[in-house]
Write an enzyme that holds these catalytic residues in place. Structure first.
Site, PDB file in Angstrom:
ATOM      1  N   GLU A  70      44.106 106.431 -23.688  1.00  0.00           N
ATOM      2  CA  GLU A  70      45.114 106.236 -22.647  1.00  0.00           C
ATOM      3  C   GLU A  70      45.633 104.803 -22.643  1.00  0.00           C
ATOM      4  OE1 GLU A  70      46.589 108.609 -21.164  1.00  0.00           O
ATOM      5  OE2 GLU A  70      45.229 110.121 -21.960  1.00  0.00           O
ATOM      6  N   GLN A  75      53.178 102.990 -23.203  1.00  0.00           N
ATOM      7  CA  GLN A  75      54.382 102.516 -23.907  1.00  0.00           C
ATOM      8  C   GLN A  75      54.409 102.898 -25.381  1.00  0.00           C
ATOM      9  OE1 GLN A  75      56.737 101.180 -22.217  1.00  0.00           O
ATOM     10  NE2 GLN A  75      55.857 100.203 -20.434  1.00  0.00           N
ATOM     11  N   THR A  76      53.585 103.841 -25.814  1.00  0.00           N
ATOM     12  CA  THR A  76      53.523 104.171 -27.235  1.00  0.00           C
ATOM     13  C   THR A  76      53.428 105.688 -27.404  1.00  0.00           C
ATOM     14  OG1 THR A  76      52.269 102.124 -27.491  1.00  0.00           O
ATOM     15  CG2 THR A  76      52.317 103.568 -29.385  1.00  0.00           C
ATOM     16  N   LEU A 113      50.072  98.052 -33.410  1.00  0.00           N
ATOM     17  CA  LEU A 113      50.304  98.921 -32.252  1.00  0.00           C
ATOM     18  C   LEU A 113      51.111  98.201 -31.167  1.00  0.00           C
ATOM     19  CD1 LEU A 113      49.565 101.821 -31.541  1.00  0.00           C
ATOM     20  CD2 LEU A 113      47.423 101.005 -30.597  1.00  0.00           C
ATOM     21  N   TYR A 115      51.936  95.317 -27.984  1.00  0.00           N
ATOM     22  CA  TYR A 115      51.438  95.122 -26.606  1.00  0.00           C
ATOM     23  C   TYR A 115      49.948  94.743 -26.653  1.00  0.00           C
ATOM     24  CZ  TYR A 115      55.744  97.578 -25.408  1.00  0.00           C
ATOM     25  OH  TYR A 115      57.049  97.949 -25.299  1.00  0.00           O
ATOM     26  N   TYR A 153      47.402 104.798 -13.156  1.00  0.00           N
ATOM     27  CA  TYR A 153      47.589 105.872 -14.131  1.00  0.00           C
ATOM     28  C   TYR A 153      46.355 106.043 -15.028  1.00  0.00           C
ATOM     29  CZ  TYR A 153      48.461 107.945 -18.538  1.00  0.00           C
ATOM     30  OH  TYR A 153      48.289 108.691 -19.660  1.00  0.00           O
ATOM     31  N   CYS A 232      64.154 124.923 -21.060  1.00  0.00           N
ATOM     32  CA  CYS A 232      63.914 125.683 -19.829  1.00  0.00           C
ATOM     33  C   CYS A 232      63.579 127.148 -20.119  1.00  0.00           C
ATOM     34  CB  CYS A 232      65.120 125.590 -18.906  1.00  0.00           C
ATOM     35  SG  CYS A 232      65.496 123.890 -18.440  1.00  0.00           S
ATOM     36  N   CYS A 241      61.529 125.674 -10.491  1.00  0.00           N
ATOM     37  CA  CYS A 241      62.224 124.417 -10.767  1.00  0.00           C
ATOM     38  C   CYS A 241      63.589 124.366 -10.099  1.00  0.00           C
ATOM     39  CB  CYS A 241      62.375 124.248 -12.280  1.00  0.00           C
ATOM     40  SG  CYS A 241      63.245 122.736 -12.706  1.00  0.00           S
TER      41      CYS A 241
HETATM   42  S1  SF4 Z   1      60.538 121.948 -15.388  1.00  0.00           S
HETATM   43 FE1  SF4 Z   1      62.631 122.638 -14.966  1.00  0.00          FE
HETATM   44  S2  SF4 Z   1      63.948 121.286 -16.155  1.00  0.00           S
HETATM   45 FE2  SF4 Z   1      61.866 121.118 -16.970  1.00  0.00          FE
HETATM   46  S3  SF4 Z   1      61.798 122.598 -18.648  1.00  0.00           S
HETATM   47 FE3  SF4 Z   1      60.992 123.629 -16.808  1.00  0.00          FE
HETATM   48  S4  SF4 Z   1      62.777 124.637 -15.957  1.00  0.00           S
HETATM   49 FE4  SF4 Z   1      63.557 123.136 -17.374  1.00  0.00          FE
END
Ligand code: SF4
Length: 401
Positions: A70, A75-76, A113, A115, A153, A232, A241
């Protein structure tokens, strides 16, 4: 003008230092009702269990491997990290092996790498775990967060992946996914949006199997809900979504544009004498401390590496080498120009061939050591990206390209 997020293949390290805005400190987000959360969790985890990538740091739940991976992934991209991760783990197979290593060895294993602050902090974290926790990475949030380089994070990743603690994760992938799920139109970089994202991630992470859920969440962003042209039609949670329902999946999230990089120009000398080449090692409290380089001066524009000589205006390259290494040189033709990014800067570095007129070296300001070395042994020294590009150029020229 604002633009949609373009690229987040690498993970942004998002700390919890965000100012908690009204959304974060007030009522729970009305978008996150329990049945919606339940649908998201079930859909994501079921998809992950049949579709996840086989990545080397997923082979077990060793917190050391997770901390290393992690830290590298900040950034990589995953593709860039995989070979480094495998080499690094071969070199430092355990946390105690890393803690006992010299910093120069750790940086050498990290070379390429970028950073490098991450490598220094990872090394410091390993030492702290040995000193304070008997060599075992702790599983309580406070102790994990107290490790050098561990923001919210990375702490979330270690706690949830290794120990199944219900710690939230907000990184480049999950923040994009969340913004689309909920059709949030706020600037992703705004502190109020970050606070809202963390609050949402906290509510989403389940009490059980938190690690699997968080990895599924990140994997969806990496494989399906990509920065551009999200898939999607393949999405396991498309029905929940909101961006998709509104036709906004290609527009969201909104991210304010990065400012243009500051331009800098530097020059360096590839000084040769008796078949050897001059390199200098950067001193403490400077960018690239402990790295070797060909003697380099600041020419114009910004000076991100602090190369200007105190109390002096701009210097010519010959004078710069005399100050840095204590020798006179004769400068020849420009051999190569390399460009590279550092912090908020774009640096153009012109490299000139040069002949050393003196043998004896005296390190100058910002230099702890100067050496003549055989070109074939340059690979044994720690160089930044510009130095490695110049070394590759030297090798090509000696091969007659
Ligand atoms: S979370 Fe929403 S925008 Fe992202 S792939 Fe699924 S349906 Fe598409």
């Amino acid at each position: 003008m604002r633009r949609p997020a373009k690229d987040s293949a690498g993970r942004s390290s998002v700390t919890n230092n965000t100012t908690r805005g009204k959304e974060a400190s007030g009522d729970p987000d009305p978008d996150l009702d329990p049945s919606w959360i339940d649908q998201v969790r079930r859909g994501l985890v079921a998809w992950y269990e049949r579709s996840s990538r086989d990545l080397p740091w997923r082979s077990d739940r060793d917190p050391y491997r997770i901390l290393v991976s992690e830290t590298m992934l900040v950034q990589t991209t995953v593709a860039a990290v995989v070979p480094y991760f495998e080499r690094f783990l071969k070199r430092f197979p355990t946390l105690s092996a890393l803690a006992e290593a010299e910093e120069a060895e750790v940086l050498k294993a990290w070379e390429g790498l970028g950073y490098y602050r991450r490598a220094r902090q990872l090394h410091a974290a390993a030492k702290q775990v040995v000193a304070l926790h008997g060599g075992k990475i702790p599983d309580d949030p406070e102790s994990v967060r107290a490790l050098p380089g561990v923001g919210r994070y990375i702490a979330g990743a270690v706690l949830s992946f290794a120990f199944d603690r219900p710690a939230p994760i907000v990184e480049a992938n999950t923040q994009r996914v969340l913004a689309r799920w909920l059709a949030w139109r706020g600037d992703l970089k705004a502190s109020s949006t970050q606070a809202r994202l963390w609050q949402a991630a906290e509510r989403l992470v389940p009490a059980q199997r938190a690690g699997v859920f968080n990895q599924a969440f990140m994997e969806l962003g990496a494989l399906i809900c990509t920065p551009r042209a999200p898939s999607c039609l393949l999405c396991p949670v498309a029905e929940v979504c909101r961006a998709r329902a509104l036709g906004l999946q290609d527009v969201l999230p909104i991210v304010s544009p990065r400012p243009s990089p500051l331009q800098a120009v530097e020059a360096c000398a590839l000084v040769v004498r008796d078949g050897r080449i001059l390199i200098v090692k950067r001193g403490p409290n400077r960018l690239w401390e402990g790295f070797w380089e060909f003697p380099t001066i600041h020419v114009s524009g910004a000076d991100p590496a602090g190369r200007s000589f105190e109390g002096r205006g701009p210097v010519e390259l010959g004078e710069g080498v005399r100050l840095l290494a204590g020798i006179e040189i004769e400068i020849g033709a420009r051999l190569q120009t390399v460009t590279f990014g550092v912090t908020k800067h774009r640096v153009k570095l012109d490299a000139f061939e040069a002949r050393g007129l003196d043998e004896s070296l005296t390190p100058g300001p910002g230099v702890v050591e100067a050496r003549w070395v055989r070109p074939e042994s340059l690979a044994d020294y720690l160089f930044g990206s510009a130095g490695r590009q110049l070394i590759a150029g030297l090798a090509r020229r000696s091969l007659g390209d």
